[in-house]
Write an enzyme that holds these catalytic residues in place. Structure first.
Site, PDB file in Angstrom:
ATOM      1  N   SER A 147      -2.404 -10.534  -2.343  1.00 32.78           N
ATOM      2  CA  SER A 147      -2.436  -8.944  -3.889  1.00 32.78           C
ATOM      3  C   SER A 147      -1.945 -10.407  -4.875  1.00 32.78           C
ATOM      4  O   SER A 147      -3.115 -11.281  -5.143  1.00 32.78           O
ATOM      5  CB  SER A 147      -2.033  -8.469  -3.643  1.00 32.78           C
ATOM      6  OG  SER A 147      -2.139  -7.523  -4.263  1.00 32.78           O
ATOM      7  N   ASP A 223      -9.480  -1.304   1.119  1.00 29.49           N
ATOM      8  CA  ASP A 223      -8.325  -1.417   0.787  1.00 29.49           C
ATOM      9  C   ASP A 223      -8.582  -0.284  -0.532  1.00 29.49           C
ATOM     10  O   ASP A 223      -9.349  -0.971  -1.474  1.00 29.49           O
ATOM     11  CB  ASP A 223      -8.378  -3.158   0.492  1.00 29.49           C
ATOM     12  CG  ASP A 223      -7.406  -3.569  -0.536  1.00 29.49           C
ATOM     13  OD1 ASP A 223      -6.355  -2.331  -1.243  1.00 29.49           O
ATOM     14  OD2 ASP A 223      -6.777  -4.670  -0.408  1.00 29.49           O
ATOM     15  N   HIS A 256      -4.725  -2.805   2.938  1.00 29.81           N
ATOM     16  CA  HIS A 256      -3.981  -3.551   2.139  1.00 29.81           C
ATOM     17  C   HIS A 256      -2.730  -3.974   2.742  1.00 29.81           C
ATOM     18  O   HIS A 256      -1.975  -4.881   2.087  1.00 29.81           O
ATOM     19  CB  HIS A 256      -4.309  -3.084   0.118  1.00 29.81           C
ATOM     20  CG  HIS A 256      -3.056  -3.715  -0.406  1.00 29.81           C
ATOM     21  ND1 HIS A 256      -4.347  -4.987  -1.326  1.00 29.81           N
ATOM     22  CD2 HIS A 256      -2.760  -4.195  -1.944  1.00 29.81           C
ATOM     23  CE1 HIS A 256      -3.697  -5.826  -2.336  1.00 29.81           C
ATOM     24  NE2 HIS A 256      -2.906  -5.125  -2.152  1.00 29.81           N
TER      25      HIS A 256
END
Lengths: 277, 277
Positions: A147, A223, A256
């Protein structure tokens, strides 16, 4: 360098350390996994940069990297995501700014510039410390992350193609200067002149001519940050015709979290090990 | 049964669920990993009982069981270690009693007996729920655990040799009725008559004639609880001449943490899978 903990795991040593950083002017904490092979010879170094809200500990506890890193003989270094401490500027109610949200950049704006120098920290100060304290082969380094840390890994690789032999990312932010959750932080850290943002933006770096041979990106299609924050297709578009090879794998049903990251950790470790020799 | 979360991981599903327990008279939370093979056919069930202070979440986050459980096709069930809730009796400053310290026994003494019925919960009520809600082959069950949960797994296997095909433990308490950190709890839960303690004590059970074919125990030699709390040599001594096969592996440098557990998780999963067919 202070030892916070050193624990045997998977035949190697999982350590947590702290040191006084000249760059961030704070005490910085980081995790290092040392594989058993490092008792005999210098081993390659794989950097893992974490995402928003994380410390060094999230991937250390939930990333499931030790079994295979021990087998492959990889030293895995996991820095924190920002400076810490009571005197460090922060926006306590904003998880996308301040502590836990350093974005691996060198801030230029007050009050952030005083401590938020995470780019220099992870590319200069911490590597020097790792080289001096561990049996690390600094001629063989790879970098990956998740991320915000995927953004960090990709931008750092693009700016240091001679230093890193491999780069990969889990659900990276590929164009932070236009993503909802990072534009506010970029403006506060770097000012309103968006030209200064480009060197911390993977898509902009590629458009501006930066090159790295190849990337592996894994992305979960369940996600929740995919559409507005991550948008790997922007990177896929940016690398077309550049000679940069991109392996972008989209995974239905994955989110995620570290349940996603750990599912594909083995693939990433093997990707790096193959390129680190 | 309420779904708290269901997340894709390693090709399977890691879920967290809650339900109203008739046995503990509380809302109970538990974790279940469902391997991908369970979409096609009923799969064996492997129970993991956690140690003092833990909930269902510790092993779920740090146990590193999903990769191989997905490969081997094992459903992994991780219950909580005690009843929870504001109305449940507790000793808030004592981590060896009350919440997080149910010791997998049915308490008989006030005020504990009202809720602390973890033996009945993990051997009767929760198995019935698992059988009804998941594609579980209840004819193929194994059980393992850590520390207090190793005690739970071993005592439950010894009392149910027909139900379980396999049992193993990480750093188990083998004789809780004489160990520093468990004697106090046993007296409060079960009263001062120590004959009542024997059915929750692996060494006492074996001495009283209980049998289970074989056990795998892994123990770290840098475990701070080894000498006064765990003492696997007492179980090694107890099984001599009984026909019970014990594989006791002592590991230099390993401690009591999940860094130890995760290091040998693969070995335990394979141990169970071989016996579960």
């Amino acid at each position: 360098m202070n030892i916070i903990s050193e624990v045997t795991s998977h035949g190697g040593m999982q350590g947590v350390f702290s040191h006084e950083s000249d760059v961030t002017k704070t005490t910085m904490t980081f995790a290092v996994f040392v594989p058993p092979q490092a008792t005999r010879e210098p081993r390659p170094v794989l950097w893992y940069l974490s995402g928003l809200t994380c410390t060094h500990a999230n991937v250390m506890e939930k990333g499931e990297y030790r079994r295979l890193a021990a087998e492959l003989g990889l030293i895995v270094v996991c820095p924190d995501t920002s400076p810490r401490g009571d005197d460090v500027p922060d926006e306590a109610t904003n998880w996308q700014m301040g502590k836990g949200a350093g974005f691996y950049l060198d801030a230029t704006e007050a009050p952030w510039a005083e401590n938020y120098q995470m780019y220099s920290y992870v590319t200069e100060e911490l590597p020097a410390l790792i080289a001096s304290k561990f049996r690390a082969d600094m001629s063989r380094q790879g970098i990956f992350g998740h991320s915000m840390g995927g953004h960090g890994a990709m931008t750092i690789a693009l700016k240091h193609p001679d230093r890193f032999k491999s780069c990969s990312a889990f659900a990276p932010i590929v164009e932070p200067s236009t993503a909802d959750w990072s534009m506010g932080a970029f403006e506060k850290y770097l000012g309103s002149d968006k030209s200064a943002w480009r060197s911390y933006d993977a898509v902009a770096l590629v458009k501006d001519g930066a090159r790295f041979p190849e990337f592996l990106i894994d992305q979960g299609l369940a996600d929740g940050f995919l559409q507005n924050g991550l948008r790997p297709w922007l990177f896929e578009e940016a690398v077309k015709g550049t000679g940069i090879e991109l392996t972008l794998r989209n995974h239905p049903r994955y989110d995620h979290s570290y349940y996603f990251i750990s599912s594909f950790m083995d693939d990433h470790l093997r990707w790096h090990a193959e390129r680190l020799g």
